[in-house]
Scaffold this active site. Structure first.
Site, PDB file in Angstrom:
ATOM      1  N   ASP A 196       0.835  -1.205   0.000  1.00  0.00           N
ATOM      2  CA  ASP A 196       0.000   0.000   0.000  1.00  0.00           C
ATOM      3  C   ASP A 196       0.867   1.251   0.000  1.00  0.00           C
ATOM      4  O   ASP A 196       0.649   2.185  -0.759  1.00  0.00           O
ATOM      5  CB  ASP A 196      -0.916  -0.028   1.241  1.00  0.00           C
ATOM      6  CG  ASP A 196      -2.016   1.025   1.195  1.00  0.00           C
ATOM      7  OD1 ASP A 196      -2.066   1.795   0.219  1.00  0.00           O
ATOM      8  OD2 ASP A 196      -2.823   1.063   2.133  1.00  0.00           O
ATOM      9  N   ASP A 202       0.712   8.474   2.381  1.00  0.00           N
ATOM     10  CA  ASP A 202      -0.106   7.511   1.644  1.00  0.00           C
ATOM     11  C   ASP A 202      -1.594   7.798   1.868  1.00  0.00           C
ATOM     12  O   ASP A 202      -2.097   7.715   2.995  1.00  0.00           O
ATOM     13  CB  ASP A 202       0.227   6.088   2.094  1.00  0.00           C
ATOM     14  CG  ASP A 202      -0.475   5.058   1.235  1.00  0.00           C
ATOM     15  OD1 ASP A 202      -0.202   5.025   0.025  1.00  0.00           O
ATOM     16  OD2 ASP A 202      -1.309   4.311   1.769  1.00  0.00           O
ATOM     17  N   ASP A 204      -5.390   7.486   2.324  1.00  0.00           N
ATOM     18  CA  ASP A 204      -6.238   6.415   2.854  1.00  0.00           C
ATOM     19  C   ASP A 204      -7.569   6.394   2.107  1.00  0.00           C
ATOM     20  O   ASP A 204      -8.519   7.082   2.495  1.00  0.00           O
ATOM     21  CB  ASP A 204      -6.467   6.624   4.346  1.00  0.00           C
ATOM     22  CG  ASP A 204      -7.364   5.532   4.923  1.00  0.00           C
ATOM     23  OD1 ASP A 204      -7.562   4.503   4.236  1.00  0.00           O
ATOM     24  OD2 ASP A 204      -7.867   5.711   6.045  1.00  0.00           O
ATOM     25  N   ASP A 233      -1.964   6.015 -12.251  1.00  0.00           N
ATOM     26  CA  ASP A 233      -0.617   5.826 -11.712  1.00  0.00           C
ATOM     27  C   ASP A 233      -0.621   4.856 -10.526  1.00  0.00           C
ATOM     28  O   ASP A 233      -1.519   4.903  -9.679  1.00  0.00           O
ATOM     29  CB  ASP A 233      -0.063   7.181 -11.259  1.00  0.00           C
ATOM     30  CG  ASP A 233       1.364   7.080 -10.764  1.00  0.00           C
ATOM     31  OD1 ASP A 233       2.226   6.658 -11.557  1.00  0.00           O
ATOM     32  OD2 ASP A 233       1.615   7.403  -9.580  1.00  0.00           O
ATOM     33  N   HIS A 237      -0.372  -0.025  -5.656  1.00  0.00           N
ATOM     34  CA  HIS A 237      -0.306   0.517  -4.295  1.00  0.00           C
ATOM     35  C   HIS A 237      -1.645   1.064  -3.799  1.00  0.00           C
ATOM     36  O   HIS A 237      -1.702   1.689  -2.741  1.00  0.00           O
ATOM     37  CB  HIS A 237       0.734   1.638  -4.230  1.00  0.00           C
ATOM     38  CG  HIS A 237       2.057   1.243  -4.806  1.00  0.00           C
ATOM     39  ND1 HIS A 237       2.917   0.394  -4.166  1.00  0.00           N
ATOM     40  CD2 HIS A 237       2.641   1.543  -5.988  1.00  0.00           C
ATOM     41  CE1 HIS A 237       3.999   0.209  -4.917  1.00  0.00           C
ATOM     42  NE2 HIS A 237       3.854   0.889  -6.025  1.00  0.00           N
ATOM     43  N   GLU A 263      -0.989   1.582 -14.513  1.00  0.00           N
ATOM     44  CA  GLU A 263       0.424   1.237 -14.356  1.00  0.00           C
ATOM     45  C   GLU A 263       0.553   0.265 -13.190  1.00  0.00           C
ATOM     46  O   GLU A 263       0.439   0.660 -12.034  1.00  0.00           O
ATOM     47  CB  GLU A 263       1.258   2.490 -14.064  1.00  0.00           C
ATOM     48  CG  GLU A 263       2.719   2.155 -13.854  1.00  0.00           C
ATOM     49  CD  GLU A 263       3.411   2.954 -12.766  1.00  0.00           C
ATOM     50  OE1 GLU A 263       4.645   2.969 -12.749  1.00  0.00           O
ATOM     51  OE2 GLU A 263       2.735   3.557 -11.911  1.00  0.00           O
TER      52      GLU A 263
HETATM   53 CA    CA Z   1      -1.386   3.402  -1.147  1.00  0.00          CA
END
Ligand code: CA
Length: 492
Positions: A196, A202, A204, A233, A237, A263
């Site tokens: 992730d 990052d 949420d 993109d 993740h 991607e």
């Molecule tokens: Ca993430």
């Protein structure tokens, strides 16, 4: 049959930083359409967190497309908001669809720090917690003072993120912190236990406020810029379920199909197939395994089995969802995923992806124009091959993927595309020849190599076959004499 699509990735990592790319788009749109480009992937148009890392992936503000004085500049690397909008319109006026690079995974360049409770996780196994909760000073305050609420008054704080890679109290690099009351999304890539977290703060996407905000942003972006689709993109993740929902909402909002390509940087075709399954095939993916096959072949000095070149690729396993490419801004020399295809092989590689019946090929700006700072030259006759794809690469395909050094195929052409039909051979070592069937309707007609390496014409016999040849380490692309004359007229 509809015309074949070809995407161009209209930037490379080191493209000029003098805010001129959008102007170049406006100037070049008609030229790109002329030689057969149907879709353009533009770089991320957003204001980045650090102007030193300005390609566009280090996103600070998704609503600032080069309009507000934030992060030391109003424009982005590529120009102003107005120029971006005009670039989109210029492409569309010329019949080219615009795919917007869409970066939803992370934010960079916070306006401030705030205290938050977080745990250290093992960077190599993000499921392994290495500490009890500690108070960190997290770079998660995004107020966008320079934009002052225009377009959106949403302000971000640590409750909108899962983790960060910076604590402003300890100021040490190399750590990943997960907020104590958060969990990583489960439906992401499994590398490092859970992938992730990629970089920065990052996002949420499990937070209802964040989901609502990213949907609101998407609707705004579609209306504000008029783009036709997305290049998503870093999808490995981001929660697969979220991406699926987000694209569905965008399509429902615009009542349009909005093409999308993701991607997912993995050479393992099974990882890509698994992802496509999880998102219900709502997008295509870049064919990373094919890129790696071609790269390996290009450095094998002839010791590669060309009959295997398509093995375990998306093109082979899920052709309707494959966007094929040779290189991109990450694989080019000096970049994070550097894996550049050996230059001598690039023309062969482009013949392969551009003239195959399957996949939608994406050509790279750096291969069309060259990359001055790393001395990469433009790939010879790349425009010619795109034009061949657009005008002549139609009809049934007959494969001759049957030799370790020389492989090829033919296309029979169809009635809707005058003079269509072709034959191609690719060699990674020795010169060779093959008798190939192009179609009985071509009996007596002449074919010529439009890459102009083989000088002798091939005359198709009564059975619809010709004896085609190729030089070593080379490609040959035969088209009808009539098509050849037409291509020569338009050649640069
Ligand atoms: Ca993430």
């Amino acid at each position: 049959m509809a015309d074949n699509r070809t995407i161009i990735q209209y930037f490379e990592w080191y493209v000029s930083g003098n805010h001129v790319l959008w102007k170049k788009c406006i100037a070049q749109a008609s030229r790109l359409a002329e030689f057969g480009i149907t879709d353009v992937w533009l770089p991320p148009a957003f204001k980045v967190g650090f102007m030193e890392d300005n390609v566009g992936y280090a996103v600070y503000d998704l609503y600032d497309l080069g309009e507000f004085n934030q992060k030391g500049c109003d424009k982005t690397k590529y120009g102003s908001r107005e120029e971006y909008q005009e670039a989109v319109r210029s492409f569309q006026k010329n019949g080219i669809s615009v795919l917007a690079d869409t970066v939803l995974n992370h934010r960079v360049g916070a306006d401030g720090f705030e205290d938050a409770s977080a745990v250290y996780v093992d960077p190599y196994n993000r499921m392994a917690v290495q500490s009890s909760p500690v108070t960190i000073s997290a770079p998660t305050v995004f107020n966008f003072p320079g934009r002052a609420g225009v377009y959106s008054d949403f302000k971000w704080n640590h409750r909108h993120f899962t983790g960060v890679d910076w604590d402003n109290y300890t100021r040490q690099t190399g750590h990943i912190y997960r907020f104590a009351d958060k969990q990583w999304a489960q439906d992401v890539d499994r590398e490092y236990g859970n992938y992730d977290f990629l970089m920065g703060a990052d996002v949420d996407v499990q937070s209802p406020e964040v989901r609502e905000e990213l949907l609101r942003w998407g609707r705004w972006y579609l209306d504000f810029t008029g783009v036709d689709g997305f290049r998503m993109d870093a999808v490995k993740h981001i929660s697969a379920g979220f991406i699926k929902d987000w694209l569905r909402e965008m399509r429902e909002y615009k009542k349009a199909c909005l093409p999308a390509v993701g991607e997912y940087w993995s050479g393992d075709v099974n990882a890509l197939l698994d992802y496509l399954n999880r998102v219900d095939y709502c997008m295509s993916l870049f064919d990373v395994p094919l890129h790696f096959n071609i790269r390996e072949m290009s450095y094998a000095e002839g010791n590669y089995n060309m009959a295997d070149i398509l093995n375990n690729t998306l093109l082979q396993r899920c052709p309707d969802h494959a966007v094929t490419f040779i290189d991109n801004h990450d694989s080019q020399p000096g970049q994070s995923l550097e894996s550049f295809v050996n230059v001598w092989m690039k023309q062969v590689a482009y013949a392969l992806i551009l003239l195959h019946k399957d996949g939608v090929p994406c050509i790279f700006y750096g291969d069309l124009y060259g990359i001055p700072c790393t001395r990469n030259i433009p790939i010879p006759r790349l425009r010619t091959m795109v034009r061949v794809r657009h005008d002549y690469a139609y009809g049934e395909q007959h494969d001759y993927m049957d030799h370790c050094d020389v492989v090829g195929w033919t296309r029979e052409g169809d009635a809707e595309h005058p003079d269509s039909g072709l034959a191609l051979l690719l060699s990674d070592k020795r010169p060779g020849s093959k008798r190939m069937y192009v179609g009985r309707h071509f009996a007596g007609r002449r074919f010529k190599d439009c890459l102009r390496k083989i000088r002798e014409d091939v005359v198709i016999d009564e059975e619809g076959c010709g004896e085609f040849t190729v030089q070593g380490f080379s490609a040959a692309v035969w088209v009808t004499e009539e098509a050849y004359e037409n291509l020569i007229i338009h050649e640069d």
